[in-house]
Design a protein around this motif. Sequence first.
Motif, short mmCIF file in Angstrom:
data_model
loop_
_atom_site.label_atom_id
_atom_site.label_comp_id
_atom_site.label_asym_id
_atom_site.label_seq_id
_atom_site.Cartn_x
_atom_site.Cartn_y
_atom_site.Cartn_z
N GLY A 267 0.76 -1.24 0.00
CA GLY A 267 0.00 0.00 0.00
C GLY A 267 0.79 1.28 0.00
O GLY A 267 0.23 2.35 0.23
N ARG A 268 2.09 1.22 -0.27
CA ARG A 268 2.89 2.43 -0.20
C ARG A 268 2.48 3.46 -1.24
O ARG A 268 2.55 4.67 -1.00
CB ARG A 268 4.37 2.08 -0.36
CG ARG A 268 4.99 1.45 0.87
CD ARG A 268 6.46 1.12 0.66
NE ARG A 268 6.66 0.11 -0.38
CZ ARG A 268 7.86 -0.36 -0.72
NH1 ARG A 268 8.95 0.10 -0.12
NH2 ARG A 268 7.96 -1.29 -1.65
N ASN A 269 2.04 3.02 -2.41
CA ASN A 269 1.70 3.93 -3.49
C ASN A 269 0.20 3.99 -3.77
O ASN A 269 -0.22 4.47 -4.82
CB ASN A 269 2.44 3.53 -4.78
CG ASN A 269 3.95 3.53 -4.59
OD1 ASN A 269 4.50 4.43 -3.97
ND2 ASN A 269 4.62 2.50 -5.12
N MET A 270 -0.60 3.49 -2.85
CA MET A 270 -2.04 3.45 -3.07
C MET A 270 -2.76 4.43 -2.16
O MET A 270 -2.56 4.42 -0.94
CB MET A 270 -2.59 2.03 -2.82
CG MET A 270 -4.08 1.90 -3.12
SD MET A 270 -4.73 0.28 -2.67
CE MET A 270 -3.78 -0.78 -3.76
N GLU A 271 -3.57 5.26 -2.75
CA GLU A 271 -4.37 6.21 -1.97
C GLU A 271 -5.51 5.47 -1.27
O GLU A 271 -6.12 4.56 -1.84
CB GLU A 271 -4.94 7.29 -2.89
CG GLU A 271 -5.62 8.43 -2.15
CD GLU A 271 -6.16 9.48 -3.09
OE1 GLU A 271 -6.55 10.56 -2.61
OE2 GLU A 271 -6.19 9.22 -4.32
N HIS A 272 -5.78 5.87 -0.05
CA HIS A 272 -6.84 5.26 0.77
C HIS A 272 -6.64 3.74 0.91
O HIS A 272 -7.59 2.96 0.85
CB HIS A 272 -8.22 5.53 0.14
CG HIS A 272 -8.53 6.97 -0.07
ND1 HIS A 272 -8.50 7.91 0.94
CD2 HIS A 272 -8.89 7.65 -1.21
CE1 HIS A 272 -8.81 9.10 0.46
NE2 HIS A 272 -9.05 8.97 -0.84
N TYR A 273 -5.39 3.34 1.13
CA TYR A 273 -5.11 1.91 1.22
C TYR A 273 -5.81 1.27 2.43
O TYR A 273 -6.27 0.13 2.34
CB TYR A 273 -3.61 1.65 1.30
CG TYR A 273 -3.25 0.18 1.41
CD1 TYR A 273 -3.49 -0.69 0.35
CD2 TYR A 273 -2.70 -0.34 2.58
CE1 TYR A 273 -3.18 -2.04 0.44
CE2 TYR A 273 -2.39 -1.68 2.68
CZ TYR A 273 -2.62 -2.53 1.61
OH TYR A 273 -2.32 -3.86 1.71
N THR A 274 -5.91 2.01 3.53
CA THR A 274 -6.56 1.45 4.72
C THR A 274 -8.04 1.19 4.45
O THR A 274 -8.59 0.16 4.87
CB THR A 274 -6.41 2.40 5.91
OG1 THR A 274 -5.02 2.69 6.11
CG2 THR A 274 -6.95 1.76 7.18
#
Length: 262
Positions: A61-68
């Motif tokens: 999830g380092r490069n993903m927006e709203h990963y949580t």
Amino acid sequence: MNTVLSSALNKMKQYQFLFEELAKRDFKKKYKRTVLGMAWSMLSPMLTLLVMRLVFTRFFGRNMEHYTTYLFCGNLIYSFFNESTSQGMTSLMGNASIFTRVNIPKYLFLFSKNVQTLINFGLTLIVFFTFCILDGVAITWKFLFLLYPIITLLLFNIGLGLILSALFVFFRDIQYLWSVFTLLLMYLSAIFYTIDQYPYAVQCLFLLNPVYLYIRYFRKIVLEAAIPSLSFHLLILVYVLASLRLGFWMYKKYNTRFLYYV
């Protein structure tokens, strides 16, 4: 299929009081002798989400927006499916002392379990929507479409629960096999990773996993503000109708034989 469903609904009306009491019993039993009680319905998925975020954010999830929120969508759907089917599987055997003495529709026990898990899911859903707002996810009118995956997943869980509870009467090993299968299913449902890096043919294989369909539906609405295609809706419906048809058929076929194996 319509005849079977209408018959089941009529039976539920006939035994409405018993059904309500079973649902109350199952809900109270879940939180019996716990300090936090119903709060665990909200706290448990949050703790699971926290662990998954700590473990997987660095890798996926380092490069993903709203990963949580992405994780939360997956965990929310999978937990509902896993809890409903696992508890539904033992619903028949767990109430053998009742239906061996009183002639009542045996699927009422499964339905009451699903009411309890649906309430838990509803409480978690409140936390989910609150988290979406805190995470900066825009709440749009398209969120109304989430009713479709919620209702169809509930029906899918009921159908699969009918199948599993019938099998569990005859084969106790199904309980252990199902726990292994659901663990495998968790890794095949793209809960903490995306499938974009896979070839198109492999991505299509994920459509064979009904749980992934529901997770993907939630993410399309919540994170992409997009409504899935008509074919996506129909595929979900096919899985639901197939599970319900097979489940009710098994209960009808083995209804009397259940009494000899409990």
